[in-house]
Design a protein around this motif. Structure first.
Motif, PDB file in Angstrom:
ATOM      1  N   UNK B 182      22.097  31.464  25.781  1.00  0.00           N
ATOM      2  CA  UNK B 182      20.712  31.730  25.778  1.00  0.00           C
ATOM      3  C   UNK B 182      20.177  30.516  26.045  1.00  0.00           C
ATOM      4  N   UNK B 185      19.790  29.930  31.045  1.00  0.00           N
ATOM      5  CA  UNK B 185      20.375  31.259  31.585  1.00  0.00           C
ATOM      6  C   UNK B 185      20.847  31.013  33.112  1.00  0.00           C
ATOM      7  N   UNK B 318       5.045  25.919  34.448  1.00  0.00           N
ATOM      8  CA  UNK B 318       4.045  27.164  34.861  1.00  0.00           C
ATOM      9  C   UNK B 318       3.180  27.253  33.479  1.00  0.00           C
ATOM     10  N   UNK B 319       3.754  27.169  32.290  1.00  0.00           N
ATOM     11  CA  UNK B 319       2.940  27.161  31.129  1.00  0.00           C
ATOM     12  C   UNK B 319       2.706  26.045  30.312  1.00  0.00           C
TER      13      UNK B 319
ATOM     14  N   UNK C 326       9.643  33.292  29.448  1.00  0.00           N
ATOM     15  CA  UNK C 326       9.586  31.855  29.755  1.00  0.00           C
ATOM     16  C   UNK C 326       8.952  31.671  31.345  1.00  0.00           C
ATOM     17  N   UNK C 327       8.689  30.479  31.587  1.00  0.00           N
ATOM     18  CA  UNK C 327       8.144  30.064  32.839  1.00  0.00           C
ATOM     19  C   UNK C 327       9.204  30.034  33.704  1.00  0.00           C
ATOM     20  N   UNK C 328      10.453  29.895  33.442  1.00  0.00           N
ATOM     21  CA  UNK C 328      11.458  29.992  34.533  1.00  0.00           C
ATOM     22  C   UNK C 328      11.968  31.284  34.623  1.00  0.00           C
ATOM     23  N   UNK C 332      14.743  36.617  26.690  1.00  0.00           N
ATOM     24  CA  UNK C 332      15.816  36.422  25.852  1.00  0.00           C
ATOM     25  C   UNK C 332      15.483  37.250  24.649  1.00  0.00           C
ATOM     26  N   UNK C 340      19.857  35.515  22.589  1.00  0.00           N
ATOM     27  CA  UNK C 340      20.786  35.995  23.523  1.00  0.00           C
ATOM     28  C   UNK C 340      20.008  36.467  24.859  1.00  0.00           C
ATOM     29  N   UNK C 341      20.702  36.033  25.905  1.00  0.00           N
ATOM     30  CA  UNK C 341      19.982  36.187  26.970  1.00  0.00           C
ATOM     31  C   UNK C 341      20.036  37.602  27.698  1.00  0.00           C
ATOM     32  N   UNK C 344      17.304  36.776  34.023  1.00  0.00           N
ATOM     33  CA  UNK C 344      16.352  35.930  34.340  1.00  0.00           C
ATOM     34  C   UNK C 344      15.856  36.354  35.965  1.00  0.00           C
ATOM     35  N   UNK C 348       7.864  33.406  37.348  1.00  0.00           N
ATOM     36  CA  UNK C 348       7.607  32.490  36.114  1.00  0.00           C
ATOM     37  C   UNK C 348       6.502  33.530  35.290  1.00  0.00           C
ATOM     38  N   UNK C 349       7.140  33.676  34.148  1.00  0.00           N
ATOM     39  CA  UNK C 349       6.422  34.699  33.235  1.00  0.00           C
ATOM     40  C   UNK C 349       5.292  33.953  32.704  1.00  0.00           C
TER      41      UNK C 349
END
Lengths: 421, 324, 356
Positions: B182, B185, B318-319, C326-328, C332, C340-341, C344, C348-349
């Motif tokens: 986690x 990723x 980005x954020x 997240x921005x990536x 999760x 826990x993942x 992906x 970018x969120x």
């Protein structure tokens, strides 16, 4: 249709008769400027009395002379603190204020300090410069001739030296330090305890350089008198500060309420009162050398009330009075006008309770001590009152329709499209 | 050396770079720091005086510098409690003065000491206690001696905790992109995390480690240099650049000739500096040399971006760079 | 559901189309905006299991403002200065309405539906003064502007509907320059939480922090079923000062502020970007993209622990715990503090996740 003309006529008659009684914005800002003029004039005259007391003391140093000078300093703070309400909202005052009332200070710049003070800090190389002990100084790599301590040296070279804000070399608090010395009692009772012999000349001199210490005190006092004279002139007939609020009475009203709110809220309730309580730090009191903070807070609060009620009692008992902000608010919203009056009373009473406690032996710095529940209650009552009244000031701003005024002529109002280009 | 590196990169899968940073740089780094702080604490117990302790103190820095700016997992909070800087309010000095004037349990009990302001723990405390002439003359039976022993014991405890806590982060980096991870990723995220640390380290060195003492135009501020009392400003700045490039070399899967050349320029600029404490920068020549070092570190940063980041298409967050 | 590129080029759909529910949009549980790898932007519906329910292209970077309680309508706001908002039909993949704030106003990125979806409330500020307004729009009549209510502060941000029918707004307190978002009033800013009556307006009931925290901008809100409000804040004061970034306001209006111990507290970098209660309501968490960190607290405000994750910002309840974005491009889950993942994506969120 028939009742309408009747109703309209009645309303017209009512508003006409009301207008004859009500204050106009122009009259209200005139009163405001009159109070400022009187307040700064009184600050000046009490500073001149302080100067006379200091001259008398320095001419013939004695314990009684030092006591008289200290008493004159405390007396001079009463009218000055009542003018603090003019600081916010009037750029001309705010720009100048640092010359007379800057705080806190790294007092080791000026004179000797206790070992617990530490020396120069990494942020301020001059924190322990000790001008009084050193006729030649090095400031930011420049050698400075300080063999004669003059108002020019203090104002031009020492104050804010090296671009560091806490290098305060002038104003009430520099003089306060020279009269009282450091308060080394922590939260315990007692103010600074500088011996009168710090100014004794010849063999009686304590802590060295008594002649230079006297020169510094003289020069700093002269600067204070000059600075106050300048500000008093700005509020006299034709002065720039008076013109700024009277030319556009609406803007003047805005300045009044901005000053009342900003002093009450962020400055007094926040920076000066609650922060010290949170940090339990005795240095976080405004007049830390003299333990006069209780009076400072009280007169600050009184100044806010003065502006609202259009009424100022001078140190000699004389009265400056005129059409008030209260009258103007009452014209639109009588209930709000009374609410503000009541809240100001509550705050002034709370600040007076702090003052009374202090005068009966519970100094302000001991109220800040961790675990002093009664002290905390007293201070918080003041803070709460100040916050509460600020909310009502905001309602007054809305009631008087002042918001739009402040932004008149801004690009975004004149040309809203420009904003989106 | 260069050839060997290229071969290694060609021979290993995509994650190799991250694994190499973990195995060859970070894991030994935290272990060495744990050892060095334990040795420092032992040395302080044997002889707490400033002079006697300096070699162990410097050795602790030598161990800390390679990992100081790689703030991942447990090193993130540790960076604050081991090497808090800059301390613009002088909170550390004030807290230490207060402790020395008191008889507080924190003076002798490392557990109680761990509750004091971060600015008064770890290296910042030792910089004062060992490096400030007004404090450093203490004898073996003084409160200052006791405090030095407490500070070093706290550092050793932190060093041990870091070595232990680091395992989880190392595993997360090693298993980046695997099911159940986690923290990272994808493999790419682990790469990005390390790469971001390289850039932040160089930026911090140029802007803060070197920028603060450089001060304002015409007004150098030598005492705003990093731990100048114990001679750390130049060694720390150089070590930061060396560590950044070491990590970049392990991380990248291609040779980095431009980055290496830029690091050489940083080394040359550093070698030209006469006083590692930067206390001479009132002198224009000394100041100029420091400015050149700063420019060289900035140039190194640009080249790492071009040589390591750009081929991977890495861009700023980005954020995190656009608040809301 | 497949990607629906090109929908925005189609005509605005007629407002009188029969209403479709969220089931027709793939039954999403959460809405999120994102930046796409090709430089475009999109709105996503995510199901409970984090799979995609739908994806709609957006013309510019947007904030997922809110979703309609029953109909498959999402409101997305343009980034600041928010000169427009789009009402998106998530079932048909069309833009139903384009809302423009009245002249001299802009949107501040957040909205909420009132009256079972009949009315949309949007947070807005006056362009020139940053004075706050809650704009009201008739969702039953083509999102016609109904009126507005002053929010009792500057720079209003998030807003939530209380069970009483009143609305609580986070007035961030910051006056911004209309052209470049420069903060204009950091010395005098005074954020607050204001409870508004959308029907009668009037003076809002305002809660302020103590004056020493007047530079702590209150920005994002999360409401638990029992009416306990959690709010996330951003510090505009001196960076070395440690301040609480989480506040809790119980249904009686009593406010508790919460912060992690040092040095953990410092790692948020004075910034909380999003906030959510956990699915079971026992925990509340704030996120910091600047610090790459999520901090969890219990309902009394005691610090529980952190989750480190670069660029993390979006957070919503999921299961008993949380969903993070997240921005990536990562998603999760976090339950009992254990991340826990979930997946992906190559995107970018954006800052927020909106729970439907």
């Amino acid at each position: 249709m028939r009742p309408l003309p009747f109703a309209a006529t009645t309303a017209l008659a009512l508003s006409l008769s009301h207008a004859a009684l009500a204050a106009t914005p122009a009259e209200v800002v005139d009163t405001y400027a009159d109070i400022a003029e009187a307040g700064y004039a009184d600050s000046l005259s009490t500073a001149q009395e302080l100067q006379a007391a200091i001259e008398a003391f320095l001419d013939a140093p004695s314990p009684e002379g030092l006591d008289a000078a200290r008493a004159a300093w405390i007396a001079s703070r009463a009218p000055y603190q009542q003018t603090e309400v003019f600081r916010f909202g009037n750029p001309i005052v705010d720009d100048w204020e640092g010359k007379v009332n800057a705080w806190p200070l790294d007092e080791g710049l000026i004179d000797y300090v206790d070992a617990s003070y530490g020396g120069a800090t990494d942020e301020n190389q001059l924190a322990a410069l000790n001008v009084i002990a050193n006729p030649t100084l090095s400031i930011a790599g420049q050698e400075v001739d300080a063999s004669t301590i003059t108002p020019e040296l203090i104002a031009g070279t020492l104050d804010q030296a090296d671009g560091v804000e806490s290098n305060v070399a002038r104003g009430y608090h520099a003089i306060e330090f020279l009269l009282w010395g450091q308060d080394l009692n922590g939260h315990g009772p007692g103010a600074g305890d500088r011996p009168w012999t710090d100014y004794a000349q010849g063999a009686d001199c304590t802590n060295g350089n008594c002649d230079r210490r006297a020169d510094y005190l003289r020069a700093a006092t002269q600067l204070l008198v000059d600075d106050l004279a300048w500000m008093a002139a700005q509020w006299a007939e034709g002065g720039a500060a008076r013109e700024a609020v009277t030319t556009d009475p609406q803007a003047g009203l805005q300045a009044m309420l901005t000053g009342m709110g900003s002093l009450s809220y962020g400055e007094q309730a926040g920076e000066r009162m609650r922060l010290g309580l949170m940090l339990n730090d005795p240095e976080e009191e405004h007049d830390c050398f003299s333990d006069n903070t209780h009076n400072s807070h009280y007169y600050d609060g009184l100044g806010v009330q003065n502006v609202y009620l259009g009424r100022y009692v001078r140190p000699d008992g004389g009265l400056v009075e005129g059409p008030s902000l209260r009258d103007l608010v009452a014209d639109t919203d009588p209930a709000l006008a009374e609410e503000i009056t009541a809240k100001l009373d509550t705050t002034v009473a709370a600040l007076d309770a702090i003052r009374t406690a202090a005068e009966n032996g519970t100094a302000y710095d001991t109220m800040l001590e961790a675990g002093n529940a009664e002290g905390e209650r007293l201070v918080m009552a003041g803070v709460d009152g100040l916050i509460d009244q600020t909310r009502s000031f905001e309602r007054a701003i809305a009631a008087l329709g002042l918001d739009a005024v402040a932004f008149e002529g801004s690009d975004s109002l004149d040309n809203p499209d420009a904003v989106f280009q | 050396m260069r050839l060997a590196l290229v071969l290694a990169l060609l021979a290993t899968p995509a994650l190799a770079g991250v694994e190499e940073v973990t195995q060859q740089h970070l894991r030994p780094g935290v272990a060495a720091f744990a050892e060095a702080t334990e040795a420092l604490a032992q040395a302080a117990r044997a002889d707490c005086t400033a002079e006697a302790l300096r070699p162990a103190y410097d050795a602790a820095w030598t161990a800390w510098s390679p990992i100081a700016d790689l703030r991942l997992g447990p090193t993130e909070p540790a960076a604050l409690t081991i090497a808090y800087w800059p301390d613009q309010r002088g909170a550390g000095a004030k807290a230490l003065r207060g402790l020395l004037a008191s008889d507080a349990p924190a003076l002798r009990d490392p557990a109680a000491f761990a509750e004091v302001s971060a600015a008064a723990r770890g290296f910042p405390a030792l910089d004062r206690l060992l490096g400030d002439p007004e404090l450093s003359g203490y004898g073996t039976n003084s409160p200052t001696c006791t405090l030095v022993q407490t500070v070093t014991a706290d550092m050793a405890a932190q060093g041990a905790a870091l070595a232990e806590g680091w395992q989880a982060e190392a595993e997360a980096l090693a298993s980046a992109g695997e099911a159940g991870n986690a923290r990272y990723l994808t493999e790419d995220e682990a790469f990005r995390a390390l790469y971001t640390q390289i850039l932040s380290a160089l930026e911090f060195t140029a802007d803060t480690r070197l920028g603060r003492p450089l001060g304002e135009p015409g007004r150098p501020r030598p005492t705003r240099a990093e731990f100048w009392r114990t001679g750390r400003p130049l060694p720390n700045a150089l070590a930061s650049a060396e560590a950044a490039v070491a990590v970049a070399q392990l991380l990248a899967e291609i040779p980095l000739p431009l980055t290496e050349a830029a690091l050489d320029q940083v080394r040359h600029a550093a070698a030209a500096i006469d006083d590692p404490t930067f206390q001479n920068i009132e002198d224009p020549t000394a100041r100029l040399k420091l400015e050149i070092l700063q420019q060289r570190v900035r140039a190194l940063l640009d080249i790492v971006e071009a040589e390591v980041g750009a081929p991977r298409g890495l861009q700023p967050g980005f954020n995190s760079r656009d608040g809301d | 559901m497949a990607t629906r590129r090109g929908f925005l080029a189609s005509l605005l759909a007629c407002a009188s189309l029969p209403a479709l529910g969220w089931a027709d949009a793939g039954s999403p549980a959460v809405l999120a905006c994102a930046g796409d790898p090709d430089g475009g932007y999109s709105l996503h519906g995510l199901r409970e299991d984090s799979t995609a329910a739908f994806r709609l292209p957006l013309p510019a970077r947007g904030h997922a403002g809110c979703g309609h309680p029953t109909e498959a309508l999402a409101v997305a706001f343009a980034r600041r200065p928010g000169t427009y908002a789009l009402v998106l039909d998530c079932a048909r993949g069309t833009v139903r309405h384009r809302l423009s704030p009245p002249e001299g106003r802009h949107f501040n990125g957040h909205g909420t539906f009132l009256a079972e979806g009949a009315v949309l409330a949007t947070s807005e500020q006056a362009v020139d003064t940053s004075e706050g307004f809650m704009g009201l729009w008739d969702a039953t009549d083509g999102f016609r502007r109904l009126g507005e209510v002053p929010t009792g502060g500057l720079g209003p941000h998030d807003l939530k509907r209380l069970d009483s029918g009143l609305v609580i707004v986070a007035n961030g307190g910051i006056a911004t320059d209309p052209t470049d978002r420069t903060r204009l009033n950091l010395a005098t800013m005074r954020p607050n939480l204001a409870v508004l009556d959308p029907l009668n307006g009037g003076a809002p009931e305002v809660t302020e922090l103590t004056p020493d925290l007047h530079q702590l901008s209150i920005r994002h809100l999360s409401l638990r079923d029992d009416g306990t409000l959690a709010f996330a804040m951003q510090w505009e004061g001196e960076p070395e000062t440690l301040v609480p970034l989480l506040g809790l306001r119980d249904p009686h209006g009593t406010v508790t502020l919460a912060e992690a111990p040092e040095p953990e507290a410092r790692l948020m970098q004075g910034y909380a970007g999003s906030i959510a209660w956990s699915g079971d309501g026992t925990e509340v968490a704030i996120t910091s993209p600047k610090g790459g960190r999520v901090q969890r607290f219990d309902a009394g405000g005691s610090f529980l622990g952190h989750v480190a994750r670069p660029e993390v910002c979006g957070i919503a309840p999921l299961g008993r715990g949380f969903l993070l974005s997240d921005g990536l491009g990562g998603l999760l889950s976090v339950e009992d503090g254990i991340p826990a993942p979930l997946g992906r994506a190559e995107l970018a969120w954006d800052n927020h996740l909106v729970r439907l």
